[in-house]
Design an enzyme around this catalytic site. Sequence first.
Site, PDB file in Angstrom:
ATOM      1  N   TYR A  55       0.830  -1.204   0.000  1.00  0.00           N
ATOM      2  CA  TYR A  55       0.000   0.000   0.000  1.00  0.00           C
ATOM      3  C   TYR A  55       0.867   1.257   0.000  1.00  0.00           C
ATOM      4  CZ  TYR A  55      -2.973   3.663   2.068  1.00  0.00           C
ATOM      5  OH  TYR A  55      -3.628   4.826   2.329  1.00  0.00           O
ATOM      6  N   ARG A 280     -11.603  25.621  50.484  1.00  0.00           N
ATOM      7  CA  ARG A 280     -11.552  24.428  51.327  1.00  0.00           C
ATOM      8  C   ARG A 280     -11.262  23.156  50.528  1.00  0.00           C
ATOM      9  NH1 ARG A 280     -16.665  21.925  53.306  1.00  0.00           N
ATOM     10  NH2 ARG A 280     -17.589  23.909  52.660  1.00  0.00           N
ATOM     11  N   ALA A 411     -14.301   7.994   0.670  1.00  0.00           N
ATOM     12  CA  ALA A 411     -15.305   7.122   0.036  1.00  0.00           C
ATOM     13  C   ALA A 411     -15.658   5.933   0.929  1.00  0.00           C
ATOM     14  CB  ALA A 411     -14.824   6.638  -1.333  1.00  0.00           C
TER      15      ALA A 411
END
Length: 510
Positions: A55, A280, A411
């Site tokens: 890829y 406090r 997409a």
Amino acid sequence: MSVAVTLGREPITVEQFVAVARHGARVEFDAAYVDRVRKSRALVERFLAENRLVYGVTTGFGDNVTEVIDPADAERLQRNIVRSHAVSVGEPLPVEVVRAIALMELVGLGEGFSGIRFETLELIRRLLNAGVTPHVPGEGSVGYLAPEAHMALVLLGEGRAWYGDELLPGAEALARIGERPAQLACKEGLSLTNGTHSVTAIAVLAAHDAEVAATTADVAASLSVQALKGTVRAYDARLQARKRHPEQAAVAENLRRLTASSAISAEFLDHRLQDGLSLRAVPQMHGGAKRALAQAREVIVEELHSVGDNPVIHPEGEDGVALSGANCDSTYVGIQADTMVNAMTVLAKVSERRTDRMVNSDFSELPAFLVRQQPGLNSGYMIAQYTAAALTMELRGLAVPASADNVTTSANQEDTVSNAYSAALKAYRATRKLAYVIAIELMCATQALDLLAPLTPSPAAEALRARIRETVPTVDEDRGFHTDIEHIAELVRGGDVLRVVEGVVGALRR
């Protein structure tokens, strides 16, 4: 800044990261860094030579990830990735943020699992050290890609970059420091735009600044409790020990040390049985916020030392494999950035309430709005409290979580996105707002301590009051207070407030 930060064998620390991004520390590489980058690159070259299906290397980029491209187009693909992805918009990111992202690229890609060439990382390093900073529009990222692409354009001699005070075309900025545009090789455009680099870089800066602000909030509270004649009995160690939260005990200890030897606290020890919760409950409220900030920082540091690229180039014996997955997702950082904003908003709301008590004579038992002469004719710090209130409300708006949002992209290939970029930017911006809120509290508390004279505050408070009074005079009648707030805010952000008081009481507990 002459100190250098060396990347390689030892993991970079948050403090080193900030030194480079904000203070201009130089970056160097050691031999281990160079070796692992070159070995990873050799694997990518092998994948390309064998035309393996990888890829972003031998395939197109985007939703059509299985479409094999011609090896001759590998470099063109990388250039196209950078150009097409440079679509963020709006006001540019601050210089320190862009420097942080560049450093994060060197850190993450330099782990040796991305396959980027050493020469490309070396060019980024030289730009960083020479003070060439890409002009990066800061809006329009769902987690990565667009801002990083604007940075990568400059490597190609495109886009724009700052050099000193000049905004120059990318090629001219390179030429000013004797560099030429690079030709990106296979996978480099993908690696330079992909991953968690921008999100992590921004979050590291935010985590650092949030920790400084949170500890400074303890200091501001210690001045306010004296100014408001509060009882320090609420910080008794025996009381705090009944809660199992170490951050609560740490805040209470800080308050005891910061108020020690205060003539004001001794005089008003039993002035009231119980104070309002903004005084406090400081250990409980500050402690809860600090726990969240500490956990966020821990996760962000884990990401700082991680590999956020996709695919990951993993060596196996003499060969290797490209592992496609989702390490580029930034959800871990996004959730923690949202958490940091929530925690900082808690610190701001408590600080603002203490400021409100100081300017309100019904609670402070001091002149209205802390002005010495003719209240009514003089407004004093009345409107400064408005500013603290407005900033606190702005923080509440930022506290809406970004990481829970989602819009589908690519997409529907990226049907969920981290939106962590938005979360990280919110956290970064929140640190500045919180610093202003704390600065306003310190400004009011210092004035209130002046009005309580001749009673004296603690030595730590007195040292800080003296430091503030170097640039912010006592208020006798109205003047422009904007500059005063900015001066004190810089003392907060730069850590000067902490350095002054720690010079008296030693290191505070974070």
